[in-house]
Design an enzyme around this catalytic site. Structure first.
Site, PDB file in Angstrom:
ATOM      1  N   GLU A   1       5.647  -1.691   2.120  1.00  0.00           N
ATOM      2  CA  GLU A   1       5.437  -0.228   2.228  1.00  0.00           C
ATOM      3  C   GLU A   1       6.545   0.630   1.599  1.00  0.00           C
ATOM      4  O   GLU A   1       7.001   1.593   2.194  1.00  0.00           O
ATOM      5  CB  GLU A   1       5.250   0.147   3.698  1.00  0.00           C
ATOM      6  CG  GLU A   1       4.127  -0.633   4.364  1.00  0.00           C
ATOM      7  CD  GLU A   1       3.893  -0.246   5.827  1.00  0.00           C
ATOM      8  OE1 GLU A   1       4.703   0.496   6.392  1.00  0.00           O
ATOM      9  OE2 GLU A   1       2.885  -0.701   6.388  1.00  0.00           O
TER      10      GLU A   1
ATOM     11  N   GLU B   1      -3.827  -7.754   5.624  1.00  0.00           N
ATOM     12  CA  GLU B   1      -3.846  -7.222   6.996  1.00  0.00           C
ATOM     13  C   GLU B   1      -5.182  -6.536   7.273  1.00  0.00           C
ATOM     14  O   GLU B   1      -5.243  -5.353   7.594  1.00  0.00           O
ATOM     15  CB  GLU B   1      -2.693  -6.219   7.197  1.00  0.00           C
ATOM     16  CG  GLU B   1      -1.334  -6.786   6.815  1.00  0.00           C
ATOM     17  CD  GLU B   1      -0.160  -5.847   7.130  1.00  0.00           C
ATOM     18  OE1 GLU B   1      -0.344  -4.848   7.844  1.00  0.00           O
ATOM     19  OE2 GLU B   1       0.945  -6.137   6.640  1.00  0.00           O
TER      20      GLU B   1
ATOM     21  N   HIS C   1      -5.882  -2.150   5.983  1.00  0.00           N
ATOM     22  CA  HIS C   1      -6.150  -1.420   7.235  1.00  0.00           C
ATOM     23  C   HIS C   1      -7.161  -0.340   6.883  1.00  0.00           C
ATOM     24  O   HIS C   1      -6.818   0.794   6.590  1.00  0.00           O
ATOM     25  CB  HIS C   1      -4.857  -0.827   7.810  1.00  0.00           C
ATOM     26  CG  HIS C   1      -3.909  -1.875   8.276  1.00  0.00           C
ATOM     27  ND1 HIS C   1      -4.228  -2.762   9.281  1.00  0.00           N
ATOM     28  CD2 HIS C   1      -2.668  -2.219   7.862  1.00  0.00           C
ATOM     29  CE1 HIS C   1      -3.213  -3.595   9.474  1.00  0.00           C
ATOM     30  NE2 HIS C   1      -2.264  -3.293   8.617  1.00  0.00           N
TER      31      HIS C   1
ATOM     32  N   ASP D   1      -8.396  -5.067   8.815  1.00  0.00           N
ATOM     33  CA  ASP D   1      -9.160  -4.628   9.987  1.00  0.00           C
ATOM     34  C   ASP D   1      -9.994  -3.425   9.574  1.00  0.00           C
ATOM     35  O   ASP D   1      -9.650  -2.722   8.636  1.00  0.00           O
ATOM     36  CB  ASP D   1      -8.297  -4.354  11.238  1.00  0.00           C
ATOM     37  CG  ASP D   1      -7.010  -3.589  10.991  1.00  0.00           C
ATOM     38  OD1 ASP D   1      -6.947  -2.805  10.022  1.00  0.00           O
ATOM     39  OD2 ASP D   1      -6.066  -3.759  11.784  1.00  0.00           O
TER      40      ASP D   1
ATOM     41  N   ASN E   1       3.802  -5.624  -0.613  1.00  0.00           N
ATOM     42  CA  ASN E   1       2.690  -5.406   0.325  1.00  0.00           C
ATOM     43  C   ASN E   1       2.626  -3.936   0.736  1.00  0.00           C
ATOM     44  O   ASN E   1       3.649  -3.336   1.058  1.00  0.00           O
ATOM     45  CB  ASN E   1       2.975  -6.280   1.558  1.00  0.00           C
ATOM     46  CG  ASN E   1       1.813  -6.423   2.517  1.00  0.00           C
ATOM     47  OD1 ASN E   1       0.697  -6.744   2.088  1.00  0.00           O
ATOM     48  ND2 ASN E   1       2.058  -6.207   3.804  1.00  0.00           N
TER      49      ASN E   1
HETATM   50  C1  XIL Z   1       2.241  -3.683  13.407  1.00  0.00           C
HETATM   51  C2  XIL Z   1       2.015  -4.649  14.560  1.00  0.00           C
HETATM   52  O1  XIL Z   1       0.674  -5.080  14.531  1.00  0.00           O
HETATM   53  C3  XIL Z   1       2.320  -3.960  15.875  1.00  0.00           C
HETATM   54  O2  XIL Z   1       2.264  -4.887  16.945  1.00  0.00           O
HETATM   55  C4  XIL Z   1       3.708  -3.325  15.826  1.00  0.00           C
HETATM   56  O3  XIL Z   1       3.923  -2.598  17.010  1.00  0.00           O
HETATM   57  C5  XIL Z   1       3.843  -2.415  14.629  1.00  0.00           C
HETATM   58  O4  XIL Z   1       3.542  -3.133  13.449  1.00  0.00           O
HETATM   59  N1  XIL Z   1       1.591  -2.675   8.454  1.00  0.00           N
HETATM   60  C6  XIL Z   1       2.356  -3.808   8.550  1.00  0.00           C
HETATM   61  C7  XIL Z   1       2.451  -4.514   9.853  1.00  0.00           C
HETATM   62  O5  XIL Z   1       2.867  -4.311   7.531  1.00  0.00           O
HETATM   63  O6  XIL Z   1       3.692  -5.136  10.022  1.00  0.00           O
HETATM   64  C8  XIL Z   1       2.153  -3.601  11.014  1.00  0.00           C
HETATM   65  O7  XIL Z   1       2.102  -4.393  12.191  1.00  0.00           O
HETATM   66  C9  XIL Z   1       0.863  -2.860  10.787  1.00  0.00           C
HETATM   67  C10 XIL Z   1       0.951  -2.001   9.554  1.00  0.00           C
END
Ligand code: XIL
Length: 373
Positions: A168, A276, A247, A278, A212
């Site tokens: 990020e 990641e 996400h 969802d 990422n």
């Molecule tokens: C999130 C976790 O799922 C949570 O449990 C934590 O509180 C915060 O981080 N992008 C990422 C992940 O790269 O590391 C994040 O994970 C979600 C967003």
């Protein structure tokens, strides 16, 4: 031939079980066996590994562990390898939880992605400060990054095949490429990215090293991520892949935008992964807020239908890109627990995954597993 039989059986069982209980109400023992032999990763064995983000606690839970082993062939530690949890004070590493995840992966022959070495969140408070509480110099930052990255990458190099090295780093403000408020950026400017990849590569020359990010299929941000990654690539920095976090939601991305993103990153000759995944039932929001009065968090049939269509489209596109995508990883196991239950709206339930709150496959699961192989 075998694949075809498997596919036909699983489709039939999919129909039998859809909308009912996964194991207990599927009609016969032999079908249960057949179904348990058809986890997600097996449907996708000719395509890419299917991963899941996990906590050590989930691995200790027998129901969740059984689901992981049936459905997935890759894992990512959700939190325990991040700098904050794993390196809480200068001379102290908290290896236990990360060891538990890596041990489980090894024991069960699952691939393991490392997450995340350099991130502007979940870092330990001491990392950017000297003993007087003042901001450290660039040299000190590099020394700390080098030592942190070397220790962590070294410890897990026998099992981790790919690392999210920088997470990020692109700004939320489209006027900038780099996230200005990141302490790494404030101390070292954009050069910290190259350093991170170099330290990771020196620690494990075999590991695939990823950049990422989120919203990585919104065309405007795709172009800025591309700019950042291309600059690293052109400078000879050891970067091997782009992680599209995924996400997403029932509202975005469109098929066109998703294809644009994958094509653009792949044009750099890099691996691309969905790291990641969802699919939220709400529009994307960044800032934390309280639930509004009257705001509903019910998973209605209409939302379920929209989510199923979105999942169907995503996996159709992923399959089209099987030569490019080297992994698809879900962020959490099931709707029983997802980080989106608390973020960005504390206490607003979300239902973003393929398994429901009782760990049973949702309709979307049957959709993404019925295709011509
Ligand atoms: C999130 C976790 O799922 C949570 O449990 C934590 O509180 C915060 O981080 N992008 C990422 C992940 O790269 O590391 C994040 O994970 C979600 C967003």
């Amino acid at each position: 031939m075998f694949t075809n039989i498997k596919k036909i059986n699983s489709l039939a069982i999919g129909l039998l079980c859809a909308g009912s209980l996964y194991f207990t109400q599927c009609s016969s023992v032999s079908e249960e066996k057949e179904q348990s032999a058809n986890g997600l990763h097996e449907y996708y064995s000719g395509y890419f590994p299917i991963g899941v983000a996990v906590s050590p606690r989930a691995l200790e839970d027998s129901a969740q562990s059984a689901l992981i082993l049936r459905e997935f062939n890759s894992m990512t530690p959700e939190n325990v390898m991040k700098a904050g949890p794993i390196h809480p004070s200068p001379n102290q590493y908290n290896w236990g939880p990360a060891d538990a995840v890596s041990y489980y992966a090894k024991e069960n022959d699952l691939k393991l992605r490392g997450h995340a070495l350099v991130w502007h969140q979940q870092y330990p408070g001491w990392f950017f400060k000297d003993e007087n509480g003042d901001q450290i110099s660039k040299d000190t930052l590099y020394a700390r990054m080098k030592s942190h990255i070397t220790e962590v990458v070294n410890r897990y190099k026998d099992v981790i095949y790919a690392w999210d090295v920088v997470n990020e780093a692109v700004s939320d403000n489209s006027d900038f490429v780099y996230r200005q408020e990141s302490p790494y950026y404030q101390i070292a400017g954009e050069e910290y990215l190259a350093k991170a990849f170099e330290f990771a590569h020196a620690a494990d020359p075999q590991a695939k090293l990823f950049y990422n990010d989120y919203n990585a299929a919104r065309p405007e941000k795709v172009d800025r991520i591309y700019t950042l990654v291309k600059k690293l690539k052109d400078a000879g920095v050891p970067i091997h892949g782009v992680g599209i976090q995924g996400h997403w939601s029932i509202f975005e991305p469109s098929e066109k935008d998703l294809r644009y993103a994958i094509d653009k990153y792949a044009s750099l000759g890099l691996d691309v992964q969905i790291t990641e995944l969802d699919v939220s039932i709400y529009p994307w929001e960044k800032e934390r807020r309280a639930m509004k009065p009257g705001e509903s968090d019910e998973f209605t049939n209409e939302l379920e239908e929209k989510q199923l269509k979105q999942y169907d489209m995503f996996f159709r596109v992923f399959r089209d890109y099987k030569e490019t995508l080297t992994g698809v990883t879900f962020w959490n196991i099931s709707d029983q627990y997802t980080w989106l239950d608390t973020y960005p709206v504390e206490g607003r339930k979300n239902y973003p995954l393929l398994f429901d709150q009782e760990l049973k496959p949702k309709k979307a699961y049957y959709k993404v597993t019925s295709f011509d192989q």
